[in-house]
Design an enzyme around this catalytic site. Structure first.
Site, short mmCIF file in Angstrom:
data_model
loop_
_atom_site.label_atom_id
_atom_site.label_comp_id
_atom_site.label_asym_id
_atom_site.label_seq_id
_atom_site.Cartn_x
_atom_site.Cartn_y
_atom_site.Cartn_z
N SER A 139 -14.29 -33.86 91.63
CA SER A 139 -13.05 -33.59 92.37
C SER A 139 -13.37 -32.96 93.71
O SER A 139 -14.40 -32.28 93.86
CB SER A 139 -12.20 -32.63 91.55
OG SER A 139 -11.15 -32.10 92.31
N TYR A 159 -11.15 -24.29 86.59
CA TYR A 159 -11.18 -25.76 86.56
C TYR A 159 -12.26 -26.27 87.51
O TYR A 159 -13.11 -27.10 87.15
CB TYR A 159 -9.81 -26.34 86.94
CG TYR A 159 -9.85 -27.81 87.29
CD1 TYR A 159 -10.08 -28.77 86.32
CD2 TYR A 159 -9.70 -28.24 88.62
CE1 TYR A 159 -10.15 -30.12 86.64
CE2 TYR A 159 -9.75 -29.58 88.95
CZ TYR A 159 -9.98 -30.52 87.96
OH TYR A 159 -10.06 -31.85 88.29
N LYS A 203 -16.09 -28.44 87.06
CA LYS A 203 -16.56 -29.64 87.80
C LYS A 203 -17.91 -29.35 88.47
O LYS A 203 -18.82 -30.18 88.44
CB LYS A 203 -15.53 -30.06 88.85
CG LYS A 203 -14.22 -30.56 88.26
CD LYS A 203 -14.39 -31.85 87.48
CE LYS A 203 -13.14 -32.29 86.78
NZ LYS A 203 -13.35 -33.34 85.79
P1 NAD Z 1 -5.27 -37.05 82.55
O1 NAD Z 1 -4.97 -35.75 81.89
O2 NAD Z 1 -4.13 -37.98 82.77
O3 NAD Z 1 -6.39 -37.83 81.73
C1 NAD Z 1 -7.42 -37.14 81.05
C2 NAD Z 1 -7.48 -37.73 79.65
O4 NAD Z 1 -8.53 -37.04 78.93
C3 NAD Z 1 -6.20 -37.53 78.86
O5 NAD Z 1 -5.78 -38.77 78.34
C4 NAD Z 1 -6.57 -36.55 77.75
O6 NAD Z 1 -5.85 -36.81 76.57
C5 NAD Z 1 -8.05 -36.78 77.61
N1 NAD Z 1 -8.81 -35.63 77.12
C6 NAD Z 1 -8.79 -34.35 77.57
N2 NAD Z 1 -9.63 -33.60 76.84
C7 NAD Z 1 -10.19 -34.42 75.92
C8 NAD Z 1 -11.12 -34.22 74.86
N3 NAD Z 1 -11.62 -33.03 74.57
N4 NAD Z 1 -11.49 -35.29 74.12
C9 NAD Z 1 -10.96 -36.51 74.37
N5 NAD Z 1 -10.07 -36.76 75.33
C10 NAD Z 1 -9.69 -35.71 76.10
O7 NAD Z 1 -6.00 -36.71 83.92
P2 NAD Z 1 -6.38 -37.68 85.12
O8 NAD Z 1 -5.54 -37.29 86.28
O9 NAD Z 1 -6.42 -39.08 84.69
O10 NAD Z 1 -7.84 -37.15 85.42
C11 NAD Z 1 -8.99 -37.76 84.88
C12 NAD Z 1 -10.22 -36.99 85.31
O11 NAD Z 1 -10.25 -36.94 86.73
C13 NAD Z 1 -10.25 -35.53 84.83
O12 NAD Z 1 -11.57 -35.20 84.51
C14 NAD Z 1 -9.79 -34.76 86.05
O13 NAD Z 1 -10.31 -33.46 86.08
C15 NAD Z 1 -10.37 -35.60 87.17
N6 NAD Z 1 -9.66 -35.45 88.44
C16 NAD Z 1 -8.30 -35.67 88.47
C17 NAD Z 1 -7.62 -35.49 89.67
C18 NAD Z 1 -6.13 -35.68 89.76
O14 NAD Z 1 -5.53 -35.18 90.72
N7 NAD Z 1 -5.49 -36.37 88.83
C19 NAD Z 1 -8.32 -35.11 90.82
C20 NAD Z 1 -9.69 -34.92 90.75
C21 NAD Z 1 -10.35 -35.10 89.54
C1 UD1 Z 2 -4.82 -30.30 93.51
C2 UD1 Z 2 -5.59 -29.39 92.59
C3 UD1 Z 2 -7.05 -29.38 93.00
C4 UD1 Z 2 -7.62 -30.79 93.12
C5 UD1 Z 2 -6.78 -31.57 94.10
C6 UD1 Z 2 -7.27 -33.00 94.23
C7 UD1 Z 2 -3.94 -27.70 91.96
C8 UD1 Z 2 -3.43 -26.32 92.18
N1 UD1 Z 2 -5.01 -28.07 92.69
O1 UD1 Z 2 -4.74 -29.61 94.72
O2 UD1 Z 2 -7.80 -28.66 92.05
O3 UD1 Z 2 -8.95 -30.74 93.61
O4 UD1 Z 2 -5.42 -31.58 93.63
O5 UD1 Z 2 -7.06 -33.68 93.09
O6 UD1 Z 2 -3.43 -28.46 91.14
N2 UD1 Z 2 2.92 -28.71 97.30
C9 UD1 Z 2 4.19 -28.25 97.60
N3 UD1 Z 2 5.09 -28.16 96.59
C10 UD1 Z 2 4.80 -28.50 95.30
C11 UD1 Z 2 3.51 -28.98 95.01
C12 UD1 Z 2 2.58 -29.06 96.03
O7 UD1 Z 2 4.47 -27.94 98.74
O8 UD1 Z 2 5.67 -28.39 94.43
C13 UD1 Z 2 1.94 -28.84 98.40
C14 UD1 Z 2 0.68 -28.00 98.24
O9 UD1 Z 2 0.85 -26.73 98.80
C15 UD1 Z 2 -0.35 -28.87 98.98
C16 UD1 Z 2 0.14 -30.29 98.74
O10 UD1 Z 2 1.52 -30.19 98.40
O11 UD1 Z 2 -0.31 -28.60 100.36
C17 UD1 Z 2 -0.58 -31.00 97.63
O12 UD1 Z 2 -0.56 -30.20 96.45
P1 UD1 Z 2 -1.12 -30.72 95.05
O13 UD1 Z 2 -0.55 -32.04 94.74
O14 UD1 Z 2 -0.93 -29.62 94.06
O15 UD1 Z 2 -2.67 -30.96 95.33
P2 UD1 Z 2 -3.80 -29.95 95.90
O16 UD1 Z 2 -3.22 -28.67 96.32
O17 UD1 Z 2 -4.56 -30.67 96.93
#
Ligand code: NAD
Ligand code: UD1
Length: 356
Positions: free
Chosen positions: A149, A173, A177
């Protein structure tokens, strides 16, 4: 039957004996494959002809996602309801399938919850990853793509952020990572035949055009786009914009929003470049930053829906600007994000208006 056998012999020969060609067909274990990014990646993998096996404990996703993946692609992935903390359960999958690569999405991702329950986050994300890696080593699987991330950049000193920017963790969190990235680097030093790709996602939004899969967090969303779509639906009264006094062009926070399908395709590009050992980190972002108000305006315009909002206090821990330099992924993987902000806003709403 004969056709099935011939296709599999062809795939085997392609993977194991075609030195110069990119690895095209593989059997991929997708942990967390029913989640938001995982499900979109499964769709792209199936479209490209990969065999996939999903392992997910359904702690943050629903079993019907497997049906939806089948509906979209016409192919049903193998699915195991298994926790990555269950070593035997993971090993059973490797025993039952010849796994050529793992895409490791499974993990918990809510920053606020990680501050409240750090041990749960360290255990789930780090211990779970150790068990997946141990099973890979035991069964001779040498490729892993890890969901990292942009959070590993902590509070970025400069933007756009390049992969060699300083790394730090600002919450548990993010620490999981960062530790997992470090663990994978150490693992590579000890096992030089592994191929490891760290994909650092910026802000994934958007959904598949079918509207069948998308981001539908439980409870009140923390992230911007799911919050906006809930307001659009009338489930929440208004958006709180976290501060308008940042040093940005309109005072609201700037982020690098990327369509989840672009992100999914990034994983395939990564797999295609993992025919040699090594460890590499790539930013997956668009390289463009949009402010909160620009997102609200784009959403309103493309969907013709008003999003009421108020300006509130800054959210603790937020930074003014965070966006990527994605040129390494372009130069080395041949990957660039293609979807526009309008497409991201339209598909996010198309998904949420049909969701429960
Ligand atoms: P998500 O929660 O939708 O998907 C994660 C999946 O992992 C879920 O289906 C959950 O049931 C499963 N899971 C969690 N713990 C588990 C375990 N112990 N055993 C088996 N399954 C398990 O999240 P996502 O948004 O699809 O994110 C996927 C990955 O990408 C995560 O590792 C997250 O940290 C990373 N990531 C997400 C974002 C984002 O903004 N969505 C950004 C950066 C990194
Ligand atoms: C999130 C994660 C971060 C991850 C990143 C990329 C959190 C707190 N942080 O951060 O760990 O690395 O995504 O996946 O979840 N905002 C509002 N109102 C809201 C929600 C958000 O104004 O109700 C603003 C925030 O201040 C920010 C922007 O929208 O400026 C995006 O926010 P968000 O979607 O939570 O993502 P990140 O803050 O980038």
């Amino acid at each position: 039957m004969l056709e099935y056998v011939l296709v599999n012999i062809y795939k085997y020969l392609l993977i194991h004996y075609t030195r110069k060609a990119r690895v095209v067909y593989m059997s991929v274990l997708v942990t967390g494959g029913t989640g938001y990014i995982g499900s979109h990646t499964c769709v792209e993998l199936l479209k490209k002809g990969y065999d996939i096996v999903i392992a997910d404990n359904l702690s943050n996703s629903e079993i019907d996602v497997v049906d939806k993946i089948e509906k979209i692609t016409g192919k049903r992935p193998a699915f195991y309801e298994v926790d990555i903390l269950d070593r035997d359960g993971i090993e059973r999958i490797f025993s039952a399938h010849k796994i050529d690569a793992v895409i490791h999405f499974a993990g918990k991702k809510a920053v606020g919850e990680s501050v409240e329950k750090p041990l749960m986050y360290y255990h789930n994300n780090i211990t779970g990853t150790i068990y997946v890696l141990e099973a890979m080593l035991k069964f001779g699987c040498k490729r892993i793509v890890f969901s990292s991330s942009a959070t590993v950049y902590g509070v970025p000193k400069t933007v756009p952020i390049k992969e060699d920017s300083p790394l730090s963790a600002v919450n548990p969190y993010g620490a999981t990572k960062l530790y997992i990235e470090g663990m994978l680097k150490d693992l590579y030093v000890a096992n030089k035949d592994l191929s490891i790709t760290l994909l650092r996602y910026f802000n994934p939004i958007g959904a598949h055009e079918s509207g069948l899969i998308g981001d539908n967090p439980n409870g009140i969303p923390n992230n911007l786009m799911p919050y906006i779509t809930r307001v659009a639906k009338g489930a929440l009264p208004q958006l709180g914009v976290y501060g308008n006094d940042y040093p940005t062009h309109d005072g609201t926070g700037v982020r690098d929003y990327i369509h989840v399908i672009d992100l999914a395709v990034g994983h395939i590009k990564a797999l295609e470049h993992m025919d040699r050992p090594g460890i590499n980190a790539y930013n997956l972002g668009t390289g463009k930053g949009y402010s909160v108000l620009e997102i609200v305006n784009a959403f309103e315009k493309i969907n013709n829906i008003k999003i009421p909002y108020i300006i509130t206090e800054r959210r603790p821990g937020d930074v003014a600007e965070c966006y990527s330099d994605p040129s390494k992924a372009k130069d080395e993987l041949g990957w660039v994000a293609e979807y526009s902000l309008e497409e991201m806003c339209a598909s996010s709403w198309n998904f949420q208006r049909q969701a429960n």
